[in-house]
Design a protein around this motif. Sequence first.
Motif, PDB file in Angstrom:
ATOM      1  N   LEU A  97       0.829  -1.207   0.000  1.00 31.03           N
ATOM      2  CA  LEU A  97       0.000   0.000   0.000  1.00 31.03           C
ATOM      3  C   LEU A  97       0.863   1.257   0.000  1.00 31.03           C
ATOM      4  O   LEU A  97       0.545   2.236  -0.691  1.00 31.03           O
ATOM      5  CB  LEU A  97      -0.941   0.004   1.200  1.00 31.03           C
ATOM      6  CG  LEU A  97      -2.135  -0.946   1.123  1.00 31.03           C
ATOM      7  CD1 LEU A  97      -2.893  -0.954   2.440  1.00 31.03           C
ATOM      8  CD2 LEU A  97      -3.066  -0.549  -0.016  1.00 31.03           C
ATOM      9  N   LYS A 103       2.178   1.733  -3.459  1.00 28.90           N
ATOM     10  CA  LYS A 103       1.136   2.239  -4.357  1.00 28.90           C
ATOM     11  C   LYS A 103       0.829   3.710  -4.087  1.00 28.90           C
ATOM     12  O   LYS A 103       0.611   4.485  -5.025  1.00 28.90           O
ATOM     13  CB  LYS A 103      -0.126   1.388  -4.225  1.00 28.90           C
ATOM     14  CG  LYS A 103       0.032   0.016  -4.857  1.00 28.90           C
ATOM     15  CD  LYS A 103      -1.229  -0.784  -4.803  1.00 28.90           C
ATOM     16  CE  LYS A 103      -0.963  -2.129  -5.469  1.00 28.90           C
ATOM     17  NZ  LYS A 103      -2.149  -2.921  -5.642  1.00 28.90           N
ATOM     18  N   ALA A 104       0.821   4.104  -2.800  1.00 33.31           N
ATOM     19  CA  ALA A 104       0.566   5.502  -2.452  1.00 33.31           C
ATOM     20  C   ALA A 104       1.690   6.388  -2.989  1.00 33.31           C
ATOM     21  O   ALA A 104       1.433   7.484  -3.520  1.00 33.31           O
ATOM     22  CB  ALA A 104       0.432   5.648  -0.939  1.00 33.31           C
ATOM     23  N   GLU A 105       2.937   5.914  -2.863  1.00 30.35           N
ATOM     24  CA  GLU A 105       4.071   6.682  -3.384  1.00 30.35           C
ATOM     25  C   GLU A 105       3.980   6.787  -4.900  1.00 30.35           C
ATOM     26  O   GLU A 105       4.244   7.859  -5.477  1.00 30.35           O
ATOM     27  CB  GLU A 105       5.392   6.046  -2.954  1.00 30.35           C
ATOM     28  CG  GLU A 105       5.682   6.217  -1.471  1.00 30.35           C
ATOM     29  CD  GLU A 105       6.891   5.418  -0.990  1.00 30.35           C
ATOM     30  OE1 GLU A 105       7.428   4.576  -1.762  1.00 30.35           O
ATOM     31  OE2 GLU A 105       7.289   5.612   0.176  1.00 30.35           O
ATOM     32  N   ALA A 137       1.222   6.699  -6.673  1.00 34.00           N
ATOM     33  CA  ALA A 137       0.112   7.602  -6.973  1.00 34.00           C
ATOM     34  C   ALA A 137       0.536   9.052  -6.787  1.00 34.00           C
ATOM     35  O   ALA A 137       0.184   9.924  -7.597  1.00 34.00           O
ATOM     36  CB  ALA A 137      -1.084   7.271  -6.071  1.00 34.00           C
ATOM     37  N   GLU A 138       1.310   9.324  -5.717  1.00 33.52           N
ATOM     38  CA  GLU A 138       1.802  10.686  -5.511  1.00 33.52           C
ATOM     39  C   GLU A 138       2.695  11.121  -6.670  1.00 33.52           C
ATOM     40  O   GLU A 138       2.605  12.265  -7.145  1.00 33.52           O
ATOM     41  CB  GLU A 138       2.580  10.776  -4.192  1.00 33.52           C
ATOM     42  CG  GLU A 138       1.708  10.779  -2.957  1.00 33.52           C
ATOM     43  CD  GLU A 138       2.527  10.795  -1.672  1.00 33.52           C
ATOM     44  OE1 GLU A 138       3.763  10.581  -1.719  1.00 33.52           O
ATOM     45  OE2 GLU A 138       1.924  11.015  -0.612  1.00 33.52           O
TER      46      GLU A 138
END
Length: 154
Positions: free
Chosen positions: A129, A132-134, A136-137
């Motif tokens: 997660l 994935k967040a990195e 997306a950023e």
Amino acid sequence: MAKTEQKTHVIDGVTYVEVARKAEVGEKVIIVDRDSPQESYKDGDVLVVSFVSSTGIRSVDAINDVNFTGYISDREYHVLEPEAYDRDEVIETLIRKVDALEQRLAEAEEGERQLFRLFSRLDDICENLIDKAEDAEADIALLDERTGGLRKCR
């Protein structure tokens, strides 16, 4: 000492019978009729006899600021006599208890292994997660860079 119906007590796995008689050094006694509320012991307390006199006993467990010698009068206690027991029966009982404890230990160890596996999976999911967040950023930053003026027009 007042004559009472025999009672039994289990202390450290040993069954004792309560007997109204004079105690001897080293025996366990149970307080049945405390003379004074100022004593450090109370009815139901089990004490070990360290000295015997003509009118009572002494126990280091009974010493306090009021009772410097640990004196207990004969009318305050009953002697606890260990019940006779069958050695083989005791051994069999202990073996059953050890077997049950070993089973519980094995179950606890298996539960620990399952928890370790679950926490390990949880760590993997969290790392995934975060990745994935990195990503997306980074994608948002790239889109902002490419569309820089469009967002401000709104």
